[in-house]
Design a protein around this motif. Structure first.
Motif, PDB file in Angstrom:
ATOM      1  N   VAL A  30       0.587  -2.027   5.555  1.00 26.87           N
ATOM      2  CA  VAL A  30      -0.721  -2.093   6.218  1.00 26.87           C
ATOM      3  C   VAL A  30      -1.814  -1.512   5.325  1.00 26.87           C
ATOM      4  CG1 VAL A  30       0.260  -2.033   8.526  1.00 26.87           C
ATOM      5  CG2 VAL A  30      -0.320   0.109   7.404  1.00 26.87           C
ATOM      6  N   MET A  31      -1.541  -1.423   4.019  1.00 28.78           N
ATOM      7  CA  MET A  31      -2.543  -0.986   3.050  1.00 28.78           C
ATOM      8  C   MET A  31      -2.866  -2.131   2.120  1.00 28.78           C
ATOM      9  SD  MET A  31      -1.320   2.855   1.987  1.00 28.78           S
ATOM     10  CE  MET A  31      -1.027   4.122   3.220  1.00 28.78           C
ATOM     11  N   SER A  32      -4.084  -2.178   1.666  1.00 32.17           N
ATOM     12  CA  SER A  32      -4.520  -3.205   0.738  1.00 32.17           C
ATOM     13  C   SER A  32      -4.259  -2.750  -0.691  1.00 32.17           C
ATOM     14  CB  SER A  32      -6.009  -3.503   0.922  1.00 32.17           C
ATOM     15  OG  SER A  32      -6.468  -4.447  -0.016  1.00 32.17           O
ATOM     16  N   GLY A  33      -3.481  -3.535  -1.449  1.00 33.30           N
ATOM     17  CA  GLY A  33      -3.173  -3.170  -2.819  1.00 33.30           C
ATOM     18  C   GLY A  33      -2.116  -2.077  -2.869  1.00 33.30           C
ATOM     19  N   GLY A  51      -6.151  -3.487   4.774  1.00 34.83           N
ATOM     20  CA  GLY A  51      -4.738  -3.719   5.024  1.00 34.83           C
ATOM     21  C   GLY A  51      -4.436  -3.982   6.482  1.00 34.83           C
ATOM     22  N   LEU A  52      -5.043  -3.223   7.380  1.00 34.97           N
ATOM     23  CA  LEU A  52      -4.818  -3.427   8.811  1.00 34.97           C
ATOM     24  C   LEU A  52      -5.424  -4.738   9.280  1.00 34.97           C
ATOM     25  CD1 LEU A  52      -5.366   0.195  10.164  1.00 34.97           C
ATOM     26  CD2 LEU A  52      -3.263  -1.139  10.314  1.00 34.97           C
ATOM     27  N   GLN A  53      -6.569  -5.128   8.716  1.00 35.47           N
ATOM     28  CA  GLN A  53      -7.155  -6.416   9.077  1.00 35.47           C
ATOM     29  C   GLN A  53      -6.215  -7.563   8.722  1.00 35.47           C
ATOM     30  OE1 GLN A  53     -10.951  -6.562   7.115  1.00 35.47           O
ATOM     31  NE2 GLN A  53     -11.992  -5.311   8.653  1.00 35.47           N
ATOM     32  N   ASN A  54      -5.634  -7.514   7.534  1.00 39.28           N
ATOM     33  CA  ASN A  54      -4.703  -8.572   7.130  1.00 39.28           C
ATOM     34  C   ASN A  54      -3.428  -8.538   7.955  1.00 39.28           C
ATOM     35  OD1 ASN A  54      -6.452  -9.491   5.106  1.00 39.28           O
ATOM     36  ND2 ASN A  54      -5.623  -8.059   3.601  1.00 39.28           N
TER      37      ASN A  54
END
Length: 353
Positions: A51-54, A133-136
């Protein structure tokens, strides 16, 4: 004049070497603690890395792990060096190694300080990473049949249950994404088709949330659909609505979780840095004091130790003085006079009479 200069007797040099031998072994333990803290932080980040981006903030624990390993190796060697430095004869075998050892100790001590500062300064980067991350993760929540995304539904549900949170900033975030797969929608139903046609992008949007948003503290069975229409549910008011779903967003819940861990680790690493700075200072005094003994030629004489050499200090002061005087020099940017530029030639032809 040298910075921090002081005089050591032979007994004081031997005592300093013995104390530094003990402190280096304590530093080995500190390095192991630093390694353990970095490993713990890395495991905690990888738990919710989906849930994190990258890569998230993995460079922080990686730096702590590498610095901890370096501290163990350098201080293990430093203990042997400091013990041999109690004797001027045994010091000769480490004379060429001691200065690189001091430089390495200074470098990893600086890295320890950098790791502590990163633990306190990573908050904004962590928040941005969780936001995207949560949005994705919510957008791909329905893709249970898509390779590479099939695990997101379980991850998001476990996250919301464990941290008692819902959505990104709140449970209303689920109203803006289609979190139900088309395979579970009755396409023969006119209401479903109308909703797909009326929403932007042909998504099946509704005021509903997954089951993991429901709070067991609610006195009534979980209500997941038509949350904005109180008339659809008997005796369903604003208060019961707040009790029905978790009121905290998962981004804030994770931020509080990681912030607490990072602040604790940062404080511990800062204490380790202060201890390593003390060891570095002692090793520098021992190195300069033993080198002064070799210059004197008598191991029984008193010797001087310092932090910075006088030549280095004088060089810095001279450079500062040049910079200061240069700004106020009235001759700066003044073109040279003609007498300075014109030099009469020795082969100049005399003027005719």
């Amino acid at each position: 004049m040298a910075v921090g200069k002081r005089t050591f007797t032979k007994a004081e040099r031997e005592k300093l070497a013995e104390v530094l031998w003990l402190l280096n072994w304590v530093s080995v333990l500190m390095g192991a603690i630093l390694f353990g803290l970095g490993l713990f932080l890395k495991v905690e980040i990888q738990k919710w890395q989906e849930v994190m981006s990258g890569p998230g903030i993995l460079y922080v624990p990686n730096m702590l792990i590498s610095t901890g390993l370096a501290a163990c190796c350098i201080n293990f060697l430093g203990g042997k060096i400091c013990l041999d430095c109690a004797d001027s004869n045994r010091f000769l075998r480490w004379k060429l190694v001691l200065m690189p050892y001091v430089v390495c100790t200074f470098c990893f001590t600086t890295c320890v300080l950098g790791g502590a500062l990163m633990c306190y300064g990573i908050r904004s980067h962590l928040e941005d990473s969780l936001l995207l991350g949560l949005q994705n993760a919510m957008r791909f929540y329905k893709d249970t049949d898509t390779p590479g995304r099939c695990y997101l539904k379980k991850t998001v549900d476990m996250l919301q249950i464990q941290f008692q949170c819902c959505g990104n900033a709140g449970y209303r975030d689920w109203f803006q994404v289609q979190w139900i797969s088309n395979r579970y929608l009755d396409m023969t139903s006119s209401s479903v088709v109308d909703r797909l046609r009326s929403n932007i992008g042909g998504q099946f949007l509704q005021d509903s949330v997954p089951f993991s948003c429901c709070s067991p503290a609610s006195p009534r069975p979980c209500i997941q659909t038509q949350l904005r229409d109180a008339s659809k549910h008997f005796n369903y008011g604003q208060r019961s609505q707040q009790l029905n779903q978790w009121g905290v967003g998962c981004r804030l819940a994770l931020m509080d979780h990681y912030t607490g861990i990072l602040q604790t680790i940062g404080f511990t690493v800062m204490l380790i840095w202060l201890f390593e700075l003390l060891v570095l200072t002692g090793v520098r005094y021992l190195q300069t004091a033993m080198e002064d003994v070799l210059r004197l030629g008598d191991p029984d004489l008193d010797s001087s130790g310092w932090i910075l050499e006088s030549s280095f200090t004088v060089s810095v002061i001279k450079n500062l003085g040049k910079c200061y005087n240069g700004d106020q020099d009235p001759n700066i940017n003044t073109p040279p006079t003609a007498t300075q530029n014109e030099v009469p030639s020795q082969h100049q032809i005399p003027a005719s009479t």
